[in-house]
Design a protein around this motif. Structure first.
Motif, PDB file in Angstrom:
ATOM      1  N   ALA A   1      -8.618 -27.486  15.907  1.00 38.05           N
ATOM      2  CA  ALA A   1      -9.815 -28.277  15.599  1.00 38.05           C
ATOM      3  C   ALA A   1     -10.504 -27.706  14.366  1.00 38.05           C
ATOM      4  O   ALA A   1     -10.500 -26.493  14.142  1.00 38.05           O
ATOM      5  CB  ALA A   1     -10.783 -28.267  16.776  1.00 38.05           C
ATOM      6  N   ARG A   2     -11.082 -28.589  13.594  1.00 37.20           N
ATOM      7  CA  ARG A   2     -11.916 -28.173  12.468  1.00 37.20           C
ATOM      8  C   ARG A   2     -13.341 -28.129  12.978  1.00 37.20           C
ATOM      9  O   ARG A   2     -13.891 -29.142  13.394  1.00 37.20           O
ATOM     10  CB  ARG A   2     -11.781 -29.179  11.335  1.00 37.20           C
ATOM     11  CG  ARG A   2     -12.457 -28.755  10.085  1.00 37.20           C
ATOM     12  CD  ARG A   2     -12.141 -29.715   8.970  1.00 37.20           C
ATOM     13  NE  ARG A   2     -12.650 -29.168   7.738  1.00 37.20           N
ATOM     14  CZ  ARG A   2     -12.454 -29.709   6.572  1.00 37.20           C
ATOM     15  NH1 ARG A   2     -11.754 -30.807   6.479  1.00 37.20           N
ATOM     16  NH2 ARG A   2     -12.958 -29.161   5.500  1.00 37.20           N
ATOM     17  N   THR A   3     -13.959 -26.949  12.940  1.00 30.50           N
ATOM     18  CA  THR A   3     -15.294 -26.770  13.493  1.00 30.50           C
ATOM     19  C   THR A   3     -16.372 -26.689  12.432  1.00 30.50           C
ATOM     20  O   THR A   3     -17.555 -26.610  12.760  1.00 30.50           O
ATOM     21  CB  THR A   3     -15.348 -25.498  14.364  1.00 30.50           C
ATOM     22  OG1 THR A   3     -14.981 -24.370  13.568  1.00 30.50           O
ATOM     23  CG2 THR A   3     -14.400 -25.617  15.550  1.00 30.50           C
ATOM     24  N   GLY A   4     -15.994 -26.700  11.181  1.00 28.58           N
ATOM     25  CA  GLY A   4     -16.937 -26.653  10.069  1.00 28.58           C
ATOM     26  C   GLY A   4     -16.197 -26.935   8.783  1.00 28.58           C
ATOM     27  O   GLY A   4     -14.993 -27.215   8.790  1.00 28.58           O
ATOM     28  N   GLU A   5     -16.917 -26.848   7.666  1.00 27.33           N
ATOM     29  CA  GLU A   5     -16.286 -27.146   6.380  1.00 27.33           C
ATOM     30  C   GLU A   5     -15.110 -26.222   6.106  1.00 27.33           C
ATOM     31  O   GLU A   5     -14.069 -26.651   5.635  1.00 27.33           O
ATOM     32  CB  GLU A   5     -17.316 -27.042   5.254  1.00 27.33           C
ATOM     33  CG  GLU A   5     -16.766 -27.473   3.922  1.00 27.33           C
ATOM     34  CD  GLU A   5     -17.819 -27.484   2.830  1.00 27.33           C
ATOM     35  OE1 GLU A   5     -17.431 -27.318   1.668  1.00 27.33           O
ATOM     36  OE2 GLU A   5     -19.006 -27.657   3.140  1.00 27.33           O
ATOM     37  N   ASP A   6     -15.251 -24.943   6.403  1.00 27.69           N
ATOM     38  CA  ASP A   6     -14.184 -23.968   6.191  1.00 27.69           C
ATOM     39  C   ASP A   6     -13.881 -23.185   7.466  1.00 27.69           C
ATOM     40  O   ASP A   6     -13.456 -22.036   7.404  1.00 27.69           O
ATOM     41  CB  ASP A   6     -14.573 -22.991   5.075  1.00 27.69           C
ATOM     42  CG  ASP A   6     -14.521 -23.631   3.708  1.00 27.69           C
ATOM     43  OD1 ASP A   6     -13.618 -24.457   3.473  1.00 27.69           O
ATOM     44  OD2 ASP A   6     -15.386 -23.316   2.865  1.00 27.69           O
ATOM     45  N   ALA A   7     -14.113 -23.796   8.631  1.00 28.44           N
ATOM     46  CA  ALA A   7     -13.906 -23.108   9.907  1.00 28.44           C
ATOM     47  C   ALA A   7     -12.973 -23.921  10.795  1.00 28.44           C
ATOM     48  O   ALA A   7     -13.031 -25.141  10.825  1.00 28.44           O
ATOM     49  CB  ALA A   7     -15.237 -22.880  10.607  1.00 28.44           C
ATOM     50  N   TYR A   8     -12.120 -23.207  11.520  1.00 30.43           N
ATOM     51  CA  TYR A   8     -11.129 -23.838  12.386  1.00 30.43           C
ATOM     52  C   TYR A   8     -11.060 -23.079  13.706  1.00 30.43           C
ATOM     53  O   TYR A   8     -11.437 -21.908  13.785  1.00 30.43           O
ATOM     54  CB  TYR A   8      -9.746 -23.822  11.717  1.00 30.43           C
ATOM     55  CG  TYR A   8      -9.754 -24.484  10.366  1.00 30.43           C
ATOM     56  CD1 TYR A   8      -9.504 -25.833  10.231  1.00 30.43           C
ATOM     57  CD2 TYR A   8     -10.035 -23.748   9.212  1.00 30.43           C
ATOM     58  CE1 TYR A   8      -9.520 -26.446   8.993  1.00 30.43           C
ATOM     59  CE2 TYR A   8     -10.052 -24.342   7.969  1.00 30.43           C
ATOM     60  CZ  TYR A   8      -9.795 -25.697   7.859  1.00 30.43           C
ATOM     61  OH  TYR A   8      -9.829 -26.294   6.640  1.00 30.43           O
ATOM     62  N   ARG A   9     -10.546 -23.741  14.735  1.00 26.03           N
ATOM     63  CA  ARG A   9     -10.362 -23.103  16.037  1.00 26.03           C
ATOM     64  C   ARG A   9      -9.036 -23.566  16.630  1.00 26.03           C
ATOM     65  O   ARG A   9      -8.754 -24.755  16.692  1.00 26.03           O
ATOM     66  CB  ARG A   9     -11.498 -23.439  16.991  1.00 26.03           C
ATOM     67  CG  ARG A   9     -11.237 -22.889  18.414  1.00 26.03           C
ATOM     68  CD  ARG A   9     -12.406 -23.075  19.321  1.00 26.03           C
ATOM     69  NE  ARG A   9     -13.394 -22.074  18.922  1.00 26.03           N
ATOM     70  CZ  ARG A   9     -14.677 -22.161  19.190  1.00 26.03           C
ATOM     71  NH1 ARG A   9     -15.156 -23.192  19.850  1.00 26.03           N
ATOM     72  NH2 ARG A   9     -15.512 -21.220  18.813  1.00 26.03           N
ATOM     73  N   ILE A  10      -8.247 -22.597  17.068  1.00 26.09           N
ATOM     74  CA  ILE A  10      -7.015 -22.869  17.804  1.00 26.09           C
ATOM     75  C   ILE A  10      -7.315 -22.563  19.264  1.00 26.09           C
ATOM     76  O   ILE A  10      -7.838 -21.485  19.582  1.00 26.09           O
ATOM     77  CB  ILE A  10      -5.857 -21.986  17.315  1.00 26.09           C
ATOM     78  CG1 ILE A  10      -5.563 -22.257  15.847  1.00 26.09           C
ATOM     79  CG2 ILE A  10      -4.614 -22.218  18.170  1.00 26.09           C
ATOM     80  CD1 ILE A  10      -4.584 -21.290  15.223  1.00 26.09           C
ATOM     81  N   THR A  11      -7.017 -23.506  20.150  1.00 18.23           N
ATOM     82  CA  THR A  11      -7.198 -23.310  21.586  1.00 18.23           C
ATOM     83  C   THR A  11      -5.840 -23.463  22.251  1.00 18.23           C
ATOM     84  O   THR A  11      -5.186 -24.496  22.090  1.00 18.23           O
ATOM     85  CB  THR A  11      -8.191 -24.330  22.162  1.00 18.23           C
ATOM     86  OG1 THR A  11      -9.426 -24.239  21.435  1.00 18.23           O
ATOM     87  CG2 THR A  11      -8.463 -24.062  23.633  1.00 18.23           C
ATOM     88  N   MET A  12      -5.422 -22.427  22.983  1.00 19.83           N
ATOM     89  CA  MET A  12      -4.118 -22.446  23.652  1.00 19.83           C
ATOM     90  C   MET A  12      -4.323 -22.323  25.155  1.00 19.83           C
ATOM     91  O   MET A  12      -5.125 -21.514  25.617  1.00 19.83           O
ATOM     92  CB  MET A  12      -3.246 -21.281  23.181  1.00 19.83           C
ATOM     93  CG  MET A  12      -2.918 -21.331  21.717  1.00 19.83           C
ATOM     94  SD  MET A  12      -1.870 -19.962  21.200  1.00 19.83           S
ATOM     95  CE  MET A  12      -0.329 -20.454  21.903  1.00 19.83           C
ATOM     96  N   ALA A  13      -3.568 -23.123  25.914  1.00 20.39           N
ATOM     97  CA  ALA A  13      -3.609 -23.055  27.376  1.00 20.39           C
ATOM     98  C   ALA A  13      -2.628 -21.971  27.824  1.00 20.39           C
ATOM     99  O   ALA A  13      -1.417 -22.158  27.765  1.00 20.39           O
ATOM    100  CB  ALA A  13      -3.242 -24.403  27.979  1.00 20.39           C
ATOM    101  N   VAL A  14      -3.161 -20.843  28.253  1.00 26.73           N
ATOM    102  CA  VAL A  14      -2.333 -19.698  28.655  1.00 26.73           C
ATOM    103  C   VAL A  14      -2.668 -19.276  30.088  1.00 26.73           C
ATOM    104  O   VAL A  14      -2.865 -18.094  30.363  1.00 26.73           O
ATOM    105  CB  VAL A  14      -2.487 -18.514  27.663  1.00 26.73           C
ATOM    106  CG1 VAL A  14      -1.888 -18.853  26.321  1.00 26.73           C
ATOM    107  CG2 VAL A  14      -3.940 -18.123  27.504  1.00 26.73           C
ATOM    108  N   ALA A  15      -2.713 -20.241  30.982  1.00 24.90           N
ATOM    109  CA  ALA A  15      -3.061 -19.956  32.379  1.00 24.90           C
ATOM    110  C   ALA A  15      -2.129 -18.900  32.947  1.00 24.90           C
ATOM    111  O   ALA A  15      -0.914 -18.937  32.750  1.00 24.90           O
ATOM    112  CB  ALA A  15      -2.971 -21.232  33.204  1.00 24.90           C
ATOM    113  N   GLY A  16      -2.712 -17.946  33.651  1.00 23.86           N
ATOM    114  CA  GLY A  16      -1.937 -16.893  34.292  1.00 23.86           C
ATOM    115  C   GLY A  16      -1.760 -15.649  33.442  1.00 23.86           C
ATOM    116  O   GLY A  16      -1.314 -14.626  33.944  1.00 23.86           O
ATOM    117  N   PHE A  17      -2.091 -15.705  32.170  1.00 22.93           N
ATOM    118  CA  PHE A  17      -1.964 -14.543  31.294  1.00 22.93           C
ATOM    119  C   PHE A  17      -3.303 -13.831  31.207  1.00 22.93           C
ATOM    120  O   PHE A  17      -4.350 -14.460  31.081  1.00 22.93           O
ATOM    121  CB  PHE A  17      -1.533 -14.949  29.878  1.00 22.93           C
ATOM    122  CG  PHE A  17      -0.083 -15.287  29.763  1.00 22.93           C
ATOM    123  CD1 PHE A  17       0.841 -14.341  29.365  1.00 22.93           C
ATOM    124  CD2 PHE A  17       0.364 -16.566  30.044  1.00 22.93           C
ATOM    125  CE1 PHE A  17       2.184 -14.652  29.254  1.00 22.93           C
ATOM    126  CE2 PHE A  17       1.697 -16.897  29.936  1.00 22.93           C
ATOM    127  CZ  PHE A  17       2.611 -15.938  29.542  1.00 22.93           C
TER     128      PHE A  17
END
Length: 157
Positions: free
Chosen positions: A42-58
Motif C-alpha cells: 500500500a502507498r501510505t503517503g507521497e513517498d511512504a509505503y507499507r508491506i503487510t504479510m499474513a504470517v499466522a503462526g510465526f
C-alpha cells in the motif's frame, strides 16, 4: 505464451538505466509463482509505503527482514515442534522467502508483528544533493567566471 522484448535500441540512447532494463527482462521471464505468504503493498503517503504479510503462526524470533542495496528480503523459518501427532494440519508453517525489488533511496523505517500480520514500513528519502534546485540567473553585468588552464590566469570570453 512468452513475449520477449528487445531493449537494445534503448541502450543506444540512454545511460545509467541498465538496472531498469534488467528488472523489465526479469519480470518478463516466466517463473513458478509462489503465492505464500499472501501480502499487500500500500502507498501510505507521497513517498511512504507499507508491506503487510499474513504470517499466522510465526513469532518475531522466527522471522527475518534484511535490506540490501535495492532488495528487501523477508523470510520465515518455523522452529521444530514436538506437540503430539497431528490429525489435520491446515495452518501453513513452511519456511518462506519473499523478495521485493526496491527503488533507489527507499529505506525500511520500521517493522511490526501484530495479530499474525507482519508490517514493514518503507520511505523514499532522496538526498538533498539529488533534489531539484533553483538556479539564480544573473544580470548582464555579472562578472565572468575565470577558468584556469595549465597554471595561467586567463578570463573566459
Amino acid at each position: 505464451m512468452r513475449t520477449a522484448f528487445d531493449f537494445s535500441p534503448l541502450y543506444r540512447s540512454s545511460i545509467g538505466f541498465d538496472r531498469v532494463f534488467d528488472l523489465l527482462e526479469n519480470a518478463s521471464q516466466t517463473t513458478a509463482v509462489d503465492n505464500w505468504p499472501p501480502y499487500d503493498i500500500a502507498r501510505t503517503g507521497e513517498d511512504a509505503y507499507r508491506i503487510t504479510m499474513a504470517v499466522a503462526g510465526f513469532g518475531q524470533d522466527e522471522l527475518s527482514i534484511t535490506q540490501e542495496r535495492n532488495l528487501l528480503l523477508v523470510s520465515g523459518q518455523k522452529s521444530p515442534e514436538d506437540e503430539g501427532e497431528y490429525l489435520h494440519r491446515g495452518i501453513a508453517g513452511r519456511a518462506f522467502q519473499r523478495r521485493f525489488e526496491l527503488a533507489d533511496h527507499v529505506k525500511v523505517t520500521g517493522a511490526g508483528l501484530e495479530n499474525g500480520l507482519l508490517t514493514v514500513d518503507l520511505k523514499r528519502e532522496i538526498p538533498e544533493e539529488m533534489k531539484p534546485r533553483r538556479i539564480e540567473i544573473g544580470s548582464a553585468d555579472t562578472p565572468k567566471v575565470e577558468h584556469r588552464k595549465g597554471g595561467t590566469d586567463k578570463q573566459a570570453a
